[in-house]
Design a protein around this motif. Structure first.
Motif, PDB file in Angstrom:
ATOM      1  N   ILE A   9      13.689  10.465 -10.118  1.00 18.97           N
ATOM      2  CA  ILE A   9      12.628   9.495 -10.384  1.00 18.97           C
ATOM      3  C   ILE A   9      12.138   9.701 -11.808  1.00 18.97           C
ATOM      4  O   ILE A   9      11.946  10.833 -12.242  1.00 18.97           O
ATOM      5  CB  ILE A   9      11.458   9.669  -9.396  1.00 18.97           C
ATOM      6  CG1 ILE A   9      11.925   9.449  -7.952  1.00 18.97           C
ATOM      7  CG2 ILE A   9      10.315   8.731  -9.752  1.00 18.97           C
ATOM      8  CD1 ILE A   9      10.866   9.728  -6.915  1.00 18.97           C
ATOM      9  N   GLY A  11       9.126   9.309 -14.467  1.00 18.06           N
ATOM     10  CA  GLY A  11       7.686   9.146 -14.609  1.00 18.06           C
ATOM     11  C   GLY A  11       7.396   8.679 -16.029  1.00 18.06           C
ATOM     12  O   GLY A  11       7.916   9.252 -16.982  1.00 18.06           O
ATOM     13  N   VAL A  19       3.012   6.467 -14.253  1.00 14.36           N
ATOM     14  CA  VAL A  19       3.544   5.676 -13.149  1.00 14.36           C
ATOM     15  C   VAL A  19       4.938   6.181 -12.798  1.00 14.36           C
ATOM     16  O   VAL A  19       5.751   6.465 -13.680  1.00 14.36           O
ATOM     17  CB  VAL A  19       3.616   4.179 -13.523  1.00 14.36           C
ATOM     18  CG1 VAL A  19       4.207   3.367 -12.384  1.00 14.36           C
ATOM     19  CG2 VAL A  19       2.249   3.650 -13.899  1.00 14.36           C
ATOM     20  N   ALA A  20       5.222   6.285 -11.499  1.00 18.15           N
ATOM     21  CA  ALA A  20       6.559   6.619 -10.994  1.00 18.15           C
ATOM     22  C   ALA A  20       6.965   5.515 -10.031  1.00 18.15           C
ATOM     23  O   ALA A  20       6.154   5.074  -9.214  1.00 18.15           O
ATOM     24  CB  ALA A  20       6.552   7.967 -10.294  1.00 18.15           C
ATOM     25  N   ARG A  21       8.216   5.058 -10.137  1.00 18.28           N
ATOM     26  CA  ARG A  21       8.717   3.982  -9.264  1.00 18.28           C
ATOM     27  C   ARG A  21      10.071   4.362  -8.698  1.00 18.28           C
ATOM     28  O   ARG A  21      10.888   4.977  -9.368  1.00 18.28           O
ATOM     29  CB  ARG A  21       8.866   2.693 -10.059  1.00 18.28           C
ATOM     30  CG  ARG A  21       7.587   2.086 -10.511  1.00 18.28           C
ATOM     31  CD  ARG A  21       7.842   0.738 -11.188  1.00 18.28           C
ATOM     32  NE  ARG A  21       6.602   0.115 -11.581  1.00 18.28           N
ATOM     33  CZ  ARG A  21       6.090   0.176 -12.799  1.00 18.28           C
ATOM     34  NH1 ARG A  21       6.730   0.824 -13.757  1.00 18.28           N
ATOM     35  NH2 ARG A  21       4.965  -0.415 -13.071  1.00 18.28           N
ATOM     36  N   TYR A  22      10.303   3.912  -7.456  1.00 21.41           N
ATOM     37  CA  TYR A  22      11.612   4.116  -6.829  1.00 21.41           C
ATOM     38  C   TYR A  22      11.786   3.068  -5.745  1.00 21.41           C
ATOM     39  O   TYR A  22      10.977   2.998  -4.804  1.00 21.41           O
ATOM     40  CB  TYR A  22      11.721   5.525  -6.236  1.00 21.41           C
ATOM     41  CG  TYR A  22      13.098   5.847  -5.714  1.00 21.41           C
ATOM     42  CD1 TYR A  22      14.112   6.242  -6.581  1.00 21.41           C
ATOM     43  CD2 TYR A  22      13.395   5.746  -4.370  1.00 21.41           C
ATOM     44  CE1 TYR A  22      15.379   6.543  -6.117  1.00 21.41           C
ATOM     45  CE2 TYR A  22      14.659   6.042  -3.892  1.00 21.41           C
ATOM     46  CZ  TYR A  22      15.650   6.432  -4.767  1.00 21.41           C
ATOM     47  OH  TYR A  22      16.906   6.722  -4.304  1.00 21.41           O
ATOM     48  N   LYS A  25       8.779   1.003  -4.456  1.00 23.39           N
ATOM     49  CA  LYS A  25       7.530   1.729  -4.211  1.00 23.39           C
ATOM     50  C   LYS A  25       7.086   2.361  -5.519  1.00 23.39           C
ATOM     51  O   LYS A  25       7.905   2.682  -6.374  1.00 23.39           O
ATOM     52  CB  LYS A  25       7.722   2.805  -3.153  1.00 23.39           C
ATOM     53  CG  LYS A  25       8.053   2.225  -1.799  1.00 23.39           C
ATOM     54  CD  LYS A  25       7.848   3.228  -0.713  1.00 23.39           C
ATOM     55  CE  LYS A  25       8.235   2.601   0.600  1.00 23.39           C
ATOM     56  NZ  LYS A  25       7.219   2.670   1.574  1.00 23.39           N
ATOM     57  N   GLN A  26       5.776   2.556  -5.658  1.00 21.57           N
ATOM     58  CA  GLN A  26       5.276   3.201  -6.864  1.00 21.57           C
ATOM     59  C   GLN A  26       4.026   3.993  -6.579  1.00 21.57           C
ATOM     60  O   GLN A  26       3.341   3.760  -5.580  1.00 21.57           O
ATOM     61  CB  GLN A  26       5.018   2.192  -7.973  1.00 21.57           C
ATOM     62  CG  GLN A  26       3.746   1.402  -7.852  1.00 21.57           C
ATOM     63  CD  GLN A  26       3.495   0.584  -9.109  1.00 21.57           C
ATOM     64  OE1 GLN A  26       4.421   0.129  -9.767  1.00 21.57           O
ATOM     65  NE2 GLN A  26       2.241   0.390  -9.438  1.00 21.57           N
ATOM     66  N   SER A  28       0.763   6.112  -8.995  1.00 21.22           N
ATOM     67  CA  SER A  28       0.242   6.325 -10.343  1.00 21.22           C
ATOM     68  C   SER A  28      -0.963   7.249 -10.311  1.00 21.22           C
ATOM     69  O   SER A  28      -1.589   7.446  -9.272  1.00 21.22           O
ATOM     70  CB  SER A  28      -0.140   4.992 -10.983  1.00 21.22           C
ATOM     71  OG  SER A  28      -1.156   4.371 -10.230  1.00 21.22           O
ATOM     72  N   ALA A  36       2.496  11.978 -10.652  1.00 23.86           N
ATOM     73  CA  ALA A  36       2.846  10.628 -10.193  1.00 23.86           C
ATOM     74  C   ALA A  36       4.102  10.676  -9.331  1.00 23.86           C
ATOM     75  O   ALA A  36       4.177  10.016  -8.290  1.00 23.86           O
ATOM     76  CB  ALA A  36       3.044   9.692 -11.382  1.00 23.86           C
ATOM     77  N   LEU A  40       4.492   9.771  -5.327  1.00 24.11           N
ATOM     78  CA  LEU A  40       5.514   8.844  -4.855  1.00 24.11           C
ATOM     79  C   LEU A  40       6.388   9.502  -3.784  1.00 24.11           C
ATOM     80  O   LEU A  40       6.750   8.865  -2.798  1.00 24.11           O
ATOM     81  CB  LEU A  40       6.378   8.354  -6.022  1.00 24.11           C
ATOM     82  CG  LEU A  40       7.474   7.359  -5.669  1.00 24.11           C
ATOM     83  CD1 LEU A  40       6.905   6.123  -4.977  1.00 24.11           C
ATOM     84  CD2 LEU A  40       8.236   6.958  -6.918  1.00 24.11           C
TER      85      LEU A  40
END
Length: 114
Positions: A9, A11, A19-22, A25-26, A28, A36, A40
């Motif tokens: 992931i 960040g 912010v972290a996204r996968y 989904k996210q 922060s 972050a 997540l």
């Protein structure tokens, strides 16, 4: 994805927030990129699944970077022995750090039968 028990992931710091996204989904926060990613991971694996978050890119944890999230495969239910990889038949999730939902449901059924 590295294997079936870890994911990578990224960040990032954007507009005053990490912010972290996968996969849609996210999470922060304003503290660090690593935090972050940890937040997540709780959304992805559940808040009680133990995971390890390791920075795999250069830099400090409070900077943009890539992190590996690895599920702790030693975590198991104290009653039935199920794990993240080998869940109970019909599925289960953690209700405490060492107890799965199937065992809680089973003990509740037995208590009701008395």
């Amino acid at each position: 994805m590295i294997n079936d028990n870890s994911i990578e992931i990224i960040g990032r710091f954007t507009s005053g927030t990490y912010v972290a996204r996968y996969k849609g989904k996210q999470a922060s926060n304003t503290a660090s990129a690593k935090w972050a990613v940890e937040l997540l991971a709780r959304k992805l694996f559940g808040p009680l699944q133990r995971v390890t978050v390791t920075r795999i890119s250069e830099g400090r944890d409070d900077q943009d970077g890539t992190f590996r999230v690895t599920v702790d495969e030693t975590q198991k239910c104290s009653r039935c022995g199920c794990t993240w990889r080998n869940a109970c038949a019909g599925g289960c999730h953690w209700v405490s750090a060492e107890l799965c939902s199937a065992c809680v449901d089973e003990s509740n059924s037995q208590d009701g039968a008395l």
